[in-house]
Design a protein around this motif. Structure first.
Motif, short mmCIF file in Angstrom:
data_model
loop_
_atom_site.label_atom_id
_atom_site.label_comp_id
_atom_site.label_asym_id
_atom_site.label_seq_id
_atom_site.Cartn_x
_atom_site.Cartn_y
_atom_site.Cartn_z
N ARG A 8 -28.04 7.75 -18.93
CA ARG A 8 -27.92 7.77 -20.39
C ARG A 8 -26.65 7.06 -20.85
O ARG A 8 -26.58 6.56 -21.97
CB ARG A 8 -27.93 9.21 -20.90
N LEU A 9 -25.66 6.99 -19.98
CA LEU A 9 -24.43 6.27 -20.31
C LEU A 9 -24.65 4.75 -20.26
O LEU A 9 -23.85 3.99 -20.82
CB LEU A 9 -23.30 6.65 -19.35
N GLY A 10 -25.70 4.33 -19.58
CA GLY A 10 -25.98 2.90 -19.48
C GLY A 10 -25.02 2.16 -18.57
O GLY A 10 -24.89 0.94 -18.68
N VAL A 11 -24.34 2.87 -17.65
CA VAL A 11 -23.38 2.24 -16.74
C VAL A 11 -24.11 1.87 -15.45
O VAL A 11 -24.77 2.72 -14.85
CB VAL A 11 -22.21 3.19 -16.44
N PRO A 12 -24.01 0.62 -15.00
CA PRO A 12 -24.69 0.21 -13.76
C PRO A 12 -24.20 1.02 -12.56
O PRO A 12 -23.02 1.36 -12.46
CB PRO A 12 -24.32 -1.26 -13.60
N LEU A 13 -25.13 1.32 -11.65
CA LEU A 13 -24.79 2.05 -10.43
C LEU A 13 -24.83 1.09 -9.25
O LEU A 13 -25.85 0.42 -9.02
CB LEU A 13 -25.76 3.20 -10.21
N VAL A 14 -23.73 1.02 -8.51
CA VAL A 14 -23.62 0.16 -7.35
C VAL A 14 -23.39 1.04 -6.13
O VAL A 14 -22.44 1.83 -6.10
CB VAL A 14 -22.47 -0.85 -7.51
N ALA A 15 -24.25 0.94 -5.13
CA ALA A 15 -24.13 1.74 -3.91
C ALA A 15 -23.61 0.87 -2.77
O ALA A 15 -24.09 -0.24 -2.56
CB ALA A 15 -25.46 2.36 -3.54
N ILE A 16 -22.63 1.40 -2.05
CA ILE A 16 -22.09 0.70 -0.88
C ILE A 16 -22.82 1.21 0.36
O ILE A 16 -22.82 2.40 0.65
CB ILE A 16 -20.58 0.95 -0.75
N VAL A 17 -23.45 0.30 1.07
CA VAL A 17 -24.20 0.65 2.27
C VAL A 17 -23.71 -0.20 3.43
O VAL A 17 -22.96 -1.16 3.25
CB VAL A 17 -25.72 0.44 2.07
N GLY A 18 -24.14 0.15 4.63
CA GLY A 18 -23.77 -0.66 5.78
C GLY A 18 -23.78 0.13 7.07
O GLY A 18 -24.02 1.34 7.09
N TYR A 19 -23.50 -0.57 8.14
CA TYR A 19 -23.44 0.03 9.47
C TYR A 19 -22.22 0.93 9.56
O TYR A 19 -21.21 0.73 8.86
CB TYR A 19 -23.36 -1.07 10.52
N THR A 20 -22.30 1.95 10.39
CA THR A 20 -21.16 2.85 10.54
C THR A 20 -19.93 2.10 11.04
O THR A 20 -20.02 1.22 11.89
CB THR A 20 -21.50 4.01 11.50
#
Length: 505
Positions: free
Chosen positions: A234-246
């Motif tokens: 509802r805030l309209g803020v983009p969500l960025v997820a950090i992923v990767g190998y351990t």
């Protein structure tokens, strides 16, 4: 035969500095004393030879790092090439004898197999190595990873998810855990069958009851997370997820981008609990003041399916993200195999959905100038419009490129639209400026004209003011409203999918 003969090439028992899988771990001889000694076992299946996967030696290096993380001391390694695993003991009888010799020569009591063993194989191997009488235990890669997760889980949610995975793993292995009652379950004859069998059934019911309880608790947390995500949307803020190998440096990148101070250690699975922080994107694009950045648990090859299932609620943060920042350890010689492993796991989590990615090759400070050139040369070999950067979270070199690539990925998600907004709706003009990119603005007799690019949800919400929006176009079979659902969530999903250049399903 000396124990050194069974160690990987180049490794010696008396070294105080040992290097495993690109991670340098300094252990004094005093620290090594008292650690549980272990022997690792790997099988190179010929059926894997033609596949793009880790070799047996590479996988065993990773297993050694996992054992180190769990607090164990590696004293020997045994490998075997097979057409297919042996049904009863996974490895051949000759290798069983060889491992027994290593155990006797080193005093180790734990054998770790690089692949998941069946309960029967685990029982048979322990029996061959001397069993409970000699204090020998046989575990597999899955059990080792579960143990590490149990050690590192800090939050209530993390502990619940790990406990769920552990009980799911142990349930089919109850027979092995109750082997001291095997004599009562039948071998002793009439009158001695009941007690052991009854105890086994009781334990199975207790674990199933515990599993039900854990699932209910995790579902409650999942509901809470869903509410949190809805509030963020509802805030309209983009969500960025950090992923990767351990151990690729995800938490370090998270800290560098968000100025947060989460724990970032040079070890496998240092992060098990997701963390979300606000990050500000500097630069000329300046889509909007802030984004929400989420740090997630790392992936690994041969990731236990129990863990993926147990951490489903946590991994939903990845599914809900607008953009994925895929962190890769540029200093690791297996970086491309690690990248492909992460991509395969993401495909499973996302059910095949393609999300925009920014590939961040981290740890540039560990590379020579020539190695940096080699890594950058690989960028051009990638297909598509994926943004790729080489950075060092430690020295902050390349972070500006990372910010720019992230902003560009977010910009690509926006929809180009033309608005004519009435003068009495000035707050909407302000919102377009705050959340979008305005290329042109004119004051016309009917209102404020804006030629701009905006997030898909805003384009949908302001569709009444769009000059390119034709009343009735929603009657198209795949357009919002064509299915008489009347559900705003589904309509927003349509526009978001359209903006991301994905098929609307």
């Amino acid at each position: 035969m000396a124990a050194d003969a069974y160690l990987p090439q180049g490794m010696e028992l008396d070294r105080s500095e040992r290097i495993h899988y690109g991670t340098q771990v300094r252990l004094s001889q005093t620290a090594l004393k008292g650690r549980e000694k272990c022997v690792t076992v790997g099988v190179q299946l010929k059926s894997r030879g033609k596949q793009e996967s880790f070799t047996c030696a590479q996988s065993l290096d990773e297993l050694a790092a996992l054992a180190e993380t769990a607090g164990m001391q590696l004293v020997g390694t045994v490998m075997q090439a097979l057409d297919a695993p042996i049904a009863s003991t996974y490895i051949g009888s000759g290798k069983v004898s060889e491992i027994l010799s290593v155990l006797q020569g080193t005093g180790a009591k734990t054998v770790i197999f690089d692949d998941e063993l069946s309960p029967a194989q685990q029982r048979n191997l322990e029996r061959c190595f001397g069993g409970e009488a000699k204090g020998i235990k046989v575990i597999d890669r899955t059990a080792l990873i579960l143990d590490i997760f149990a050690q590192h889980a800090m939050t209530r949610e993390g502990k619940l998810q790990v406990e769920l995975a552990i009980y799911n793993y142990r349930l089919p292995r109850l027979t092995r855990m109750w082997k001291h009652l095997e004599r009562q379950s039948g071998a002793g004859g009439v009158g001695l069958r009941g007690p052991g069998e009854t105890q086994l059934e009781v334990d199975r019911r207790l674990i199933e009851k515990k599993l039900t309880y854990l699932k209910r608790q995790i579902d409650a947390i999942k509901t809470h997370r869903t509410r949190q995500r809805s509030a963020r949307k509802r805030l309209g803020v983009p969500l960025v997820a950090i992923v990767g190998y351990t151990n690729a440096g995800k938490s370090s990148i998270f800290n560098a981008l968000s100025s947060a101070h989460v724990m970032a250690e040079d070890m496998l699975f240092a992060t098990l609990d997701t963390k979300t922080s606000i990050a500000e994107l500097p630069g000329s694009l300046r889509l909007q003041p802030n984004i929400l950045l989420t740090d997630t648990v790392g992936f690994i090859s041969k990731l236990p399916t129990n863990l993926v299932a147990a951490f489903r609620s946590t991994l939903e943060e990845v599914a809900e993200a607008d953009v994925l920042v895929h962190v890769i350890d540029a200093s690791n010689p297996c970086r491309e195999l690690q990248r492909k492993t992460v991509d395969r796991i993401l495909a499973e989590i996302l059910d095949g959905e393609q999300k925009p990615q920014v590939l961040v090759y981290n740890k540039a400070d560990l590379l020579s100038v020539e190695d940096q050139r080699v890594v950058r040369a690989q960028f051009v070999k990638k297909q598509g419009d994926t943004q790729q950067v080489l950075v060092s979270a430690k020295t902050h070199s390349g972070l500006e490129d990372c910010f720019f690539a992230l902003e560009q990925a977010l910009r690509d998600l926006m929809m180009p639209v033309d608005f004519l907004i009435p003068f009495d709706q000035g707050q909407l003009v302000t919102e377009v400026h705050e959340r979008g990119i305005v290329e042109k603005m004119e004051h016309r007799s009917a209102g404020t004209f804006l030629e701009c690019s905006v997030p898909a949800d805003l384009a949908f919400r302001l569709k009444a003011y769009r000059l390119d929006y034709v009343e009735g176009e929603d009657e198209d079979e795949d357009a919002p409203g064509a299915h008489d659902v009347g559900d705003v969530v589904e309509d927003e999903r349509y526009w978001k999918q359209l903006a991301k250049k994905r098929p609307v399903l």
